[in-house]
Each structure stands twice: as structure tokens, then as C-alpha cells.
Write an enzyme that holds these catalytic residues in place. Structure first.
Site, short mmCIF file in Angstrom:
data_model
loop_
_atom_site.label_atom_id
_atom_site.label_comp_id
_atom_site.label_asym_id
_atom_site.label_seq_id
_atom_site.Cartn_x
_atom_site.Cartn_y
_atom_site.Cartn_z
N ALA A 10 0.79 -1.10 -0.05
CA ALA A 10 -0.07 0.15 -0.08
C ALA A 10 0.77 1.03 -0.03
CB ALA A 10 -0.94 -0.14 1.30
N THR A 11 2.02 1.11 0.41
CA THR A 11 2.83 2.28 0.47
C THR A 11 3.15 2.70 -0.97
OG1 THR A 11 3.87 1.81 2.76
CG2 THR A 11 5.12 3.23 1.11
N ASN A 65 -6.02 3.58 10.82
CA ASN A 65 -4.98 2.19 11.27
C ASN A 65 -4.85 2.35 12.94
OD1 ASN A 65 -3.59 4.18 9.91
ND2 ASN A 65 -1.94 3.46 10.85
N GLN A 99 -7.13 -0.81 5.71
CA GLN A 99 -7.66 -1.17 6.99
C GLN A 99 -9.05 -1.63 6.69
OE1 GLN A 99 -5.75 -2.12 9.61
NE2 GLN A 99 -4.09 -1.04 9.36
N HIS A 159 -0.72 -7.89 3.60
CA HIS A 159 -0.48 -8.17 4.92
C HIS A 159 -1.27 -7.93 6.16
CE1 HIS A 159 1.97 -4.86 6.69
NE2 HIS A 159 1.72 -4.45 5.34
N THR A 209 8.30 -7.28 -13.10
CA THR A 209 8.13 -8.64 -13.09
C THR A 209 7.10 -9.06 -11.77
OG1 THR A 209 10.04 -9.52 -14.19
CG2 THR A 209 8.71 -11.09 -12.98
N CYS A 250 7.17 5.39 19.39
CA CYS A 250 8.67 5.50 19.94
C CYS A 250 9.75 5.56 18.74
CB CYS A 250 8.98 4.39 20.95
SG CYS A 250 7.95 3.85 22.04
#
Ligand SMILES: *Cc1c(COP(=O)(O)O)cnc(C)c1O
Length: 403
Positions: free
Chosen positions: A72-73, A152, A180, A202, A241, A327
């Protein structure tokens, strides 16, 4: 013993049925889907086309409108940069929202350096955008609206159909990062007037490193400037590919989601609601972040006031969750999504995102609820602030002396 996994917005476990579908494409069916002269290529191409149909079926699209990417990025980059470059003569204005994923926000920031103007809409206290503000933000230079389907962190679902309708009326293209939402709640690009939509394997029990971009072909026919030059794969929009096993996995993940979504979302929502009810009956001073009404069924994001965020996380180190403190490097930055909702740093730091998924059980809900409740209670016993609140002192009226 590994921690209990409640972080399904970050990534999901590959469904074993997806793995089974993928395996033959690593070994005996290893062909290049672009090889036109022999059975190895045809076999791979057939598998890729089946996946396209499976994805299209889940989102109400035509198989020809699916462009495969690495996730998705990349889909977000291709959609936003691709439109900005292709439609540069029409205009240079993009509208997005403050609570988008970094893959959208950073792409927009990049385009600002190249001369685009970007409006970052604020969100209301419930995490949704204000449609009137969106309407007012559109100018005759606006070429794209990019608003995510569901967030998200807080799981809040945006008014996608209304945004799509508005975009269509004003002749502006509409992209949505639907990572999401797809496979979790019903999504239909036709009903919602979506022109471009990003998805990834994923986050829906498929493999990592494979995603897709839906690109509308009719009314309007959306064109994109390719961001990768090469062999002209994917109708020239994305050379390279094809990752055939990954693509087979993404398709299978979509087919499973389509078949099981009604039952699965009901089950996860009941589990989520039970988790929330347990927290709220055992603890006071706990707050839900974001709309409960417009929300993914498997998301809960709560702030546990008067505990220290880091101590809370350390106390529940046998549970894998995310907190509102990202973090990043050495700094402890509160989540920009929660801040956009108007939360103060304290409330953002004590927030926890619970992301339930296909492989969670009722017993895990009970364990997580009991564990969190006991840790919060213990930390509050040590909290002078909590004690003052319980004694009826209004903390906002207290004059603190600085040392
Ligand atoms: C995970 C996520 C992404 C990034 O997807 P990748 O496939 O990991 O690049 C983009 N948008 C949202 C909303 C996400 O949750």
C-alpha cells in the site's frame, strides 16, 4: 511463550489456506507472467488473472482495473504522484486529512516541494472529517481528494460514499487508502464513487510485499503517470516482473475474506465489545478514542487516565499491542492521529490500540482484559493524581508549583 497478538492493524498472520494456494507458484509453476511463448508463462499469467478477479469481486471492480504493486505504500505513492503528474495541466491542488497514514502524508509533503498545494483537513473529535470543510476546500485547481477508508490507529471509518459523491459532482478524482477496510467491512468502489483505491496483502491475512491499486477505467477513465519505468507491465502503470506467488496469495486472501466477512466481523465485534465492557465495568477514567458508531468491528482504542504510559506497556509485556506513543528513535512522540482528535499528550501516551483478528480467541479476550485491569489498578494505587481525583479535587484548578 510469545505474547498474545492483538496488533492486527500493524500486520496479520498469513492464513494457512493462503499459504497453500501460494506454495506451487514458488516451485513447479515458477513462470514469468509476462512470458508469452510457453506454458510456464501462460500458467503464471492465468494465476495472476484469477487473483485480479478475486480482488475485483471483493471491491465491486472489474479485473482490468487492478494494478499490482509491492504494497500500500507503493499504491498510495503511485495514486497520488501519478495523478499529480498526469493532471498537472488541470491543476495542482490536493486535499487530504491530518489523520492519514504516513504513506499518504509524506507523499503529499514531497509533492508540496514540487509545487503542489495540499490542504490537510482537520478531523472532528470523533475522528471523521467535516464534509462541509471538504466542500469548501475544493477549488477549480483541485485535482485529487485522498481520504482513507478506515484509520489504522482508531479504526474510524470516514464517510466515503459522501466524499465520493462530492468529488464526482465537482469533477475531482477520489483516492482512498482502504488498507484497513478491505476484507473487514463491505467496500464497493462503484457505490462509493471511488476512482483509486489502495490495498495490501499483509493487513488481510495475505503475504507481505504485495498490494494493489484499483484504477477506475470508466466514467472517468483515470490515467496515471508511472512511477517506475521498465517493461510496461500492468498497462504501463507499474513496470516490473509480477510477484506471482504473492499475487496468488493476495487473491486467495480476498476470496476468503469475501466468503467469511459477515460471520467474522460479527464474531470480532462481539469480542471487541466484550473487551470494552470489561474495562468499563472494572475501571473508571477510561476513554474511547474515536467514534464507536463509525468504526471497524475489530478495533478498540482506549486511554487509561492517570497511569504512566510506559509503565502500562511494561506491565502488559505478554500482550502485543500498540500504544499512542510512537517510539520513533529516541523521542517519545504522542500519536499525531490522537492529537488531531484533540487529545492532550497525557491521554495520547496512556492510549492502547487493540486490533483483533481472525486467530484471536475468547479466552485471549478474558486474559487481556484481566491483565490490563489489574495493571491499571496497581499503577493507579501509586498515582497521587488519581488519588486527588478520587478525593474530589478538580485538577484543572490546582496551582502547581514548579521547582
Ligand atoms: C499498513 C498501512 C499502509 C502501508 O501498507 P504497506 O503494504 O505496509 O506498505 C498504508 N496505509 C494504511 C492505512 C496502513 O495501515
Amino acid at each position: 511463550m510469545k505474547p498474545i497478538y492483538f496488533d492486527n492493524h500493524a500486520t496479520t498472520q498469513l492464513d494457512p489456506r493462503v499459504l497453500q494456494a501460494m506454495l506451487p507458484y514458488f516451485t513447479e509453476h515458477f513462470g514469468n507472467a509476462a512470458s508469452r511463448n510457453h506454458a510456464y508463462g501462460w500458467e503464471a499469467e492465468e494465476a495472476v488473472e484469477k487473483s485480479r478477479r478475486q480482488i475485483a469481486s471483493l471491491i465491486g471492480a472489474n479485473a482490468k482495473e487492478i494494478v499490482f504493486t509491492s504494497g500500500a505504500t507503493e499504491s498510495n505513492n503511485l495514486a497520488i504522484k501519478g495523478v499529480a503528474e498526469m493532471y498537472a495541466e488541470k491543476g495542482n491542488h490536493i486535499i487530504t486529512a491530518a489523520t492519514e497514514h504516513k504513506a499518504v502524508l509524506d507523499t503529499c509533503k514531497h509533492l508540496e516541494k514540487k509545487g503542489c498545494r495540499v490542504t490537510y483537513l482537520p478531523v472532528m473529535g470523533d475522528g471523521r472529517i467535516d464534509l462541509d470543510m471538504l466542500r469548501d476546500a475544493i477549488t477549480d485547481k483541485t485535482i485529487l481528494i485522498s481520504i482513507m477508508y478506515a484509520n489504522n490507529e482508531i479504526g474510524v471509518v470516514q464517510p466515503i460514499a459522501e466524499i465520493g459523491k462530492l468529488a464526482k459532482e465537482r469533477g475531482v478524482l477520489f483516492h482512498t487508502d482502504a488498507v484497513q477496510a478491505v476484507g473487514k467491512i463491505p467496500v464497493n468502489v462503484l457505490a462509493d464513487n471511488v476512482d483509486l483505491m489502495s490495498i495490501t496483502g499483509h493487513k488481510m491475512y495475505g503475504p507481505k510485499g504485495v498490494g494493489a491499486l484499483y484504477v477506475r477505467r470508466k466514467s472517468p477513465r483515470v490515467q496515471l503517470t508511472a512511477q517506475m519505468d521498465g517493461g510496461g507491465h500492468e498497462r504501463g502503470m507499474r513496470s516490473g516482473t509480477l510477484n506471482v506467488p504473492g499475487i496468488v496469495g493476495l487473491g486467495e486472501a480476498c476470496a476468503i475474506a469475501q466468503a467469511e466477512m459477515p460471520e467474522e466481523s460479527k464474531r470480532l465485534q462481539a469480542m471487541r465489545d466484550r473487551l470494552r465492557a470489561k474495562f468499563e465495568s472494572a475501571l473508571d477514567e477510561v476513554f474511547i478514542n474515536g467514534s464507536m458508531e463509525h468504526r471497524l468491528p475489530h478495533n478498540l482504542n482506549m486511554s487509561f487516565a492517570y497511569v504512566e504510559g510506559e509503565s502500562l506497556l511494561m506491565g502488559i509485556d505478554d500482550i502485543a499491542v500498540s500504544s499512542g506513543s510512537a517510539c520513533t528513535s529516541a523521542t517519545l512522540e504522542p500519536s499525531y492521529v490522537l492529537k488531531a482528535l484533540g487529545l492532550g499528550d497525557d491521554m495520547a501516551h496512556t492510549s492502547i490500540r487493540f486490533g483483533l483478528g481472525r486467530f484471536n480467541t475468547d479466552a485471549e479476550i478474558d486474559y487481556v482484559a484481566d491483565k490490563l485491569i489489574s495493571v491499571v489498578q496497581k499503577l493507579r494505587e501509586l498515582s497521587p493524581l488519581y488519588e486527588m481525583v478520587k478525593e474530589g479535587i478538580d485538577l484543572s484548578k490546582v496551582q502547581w508549583t514548579a521547582h
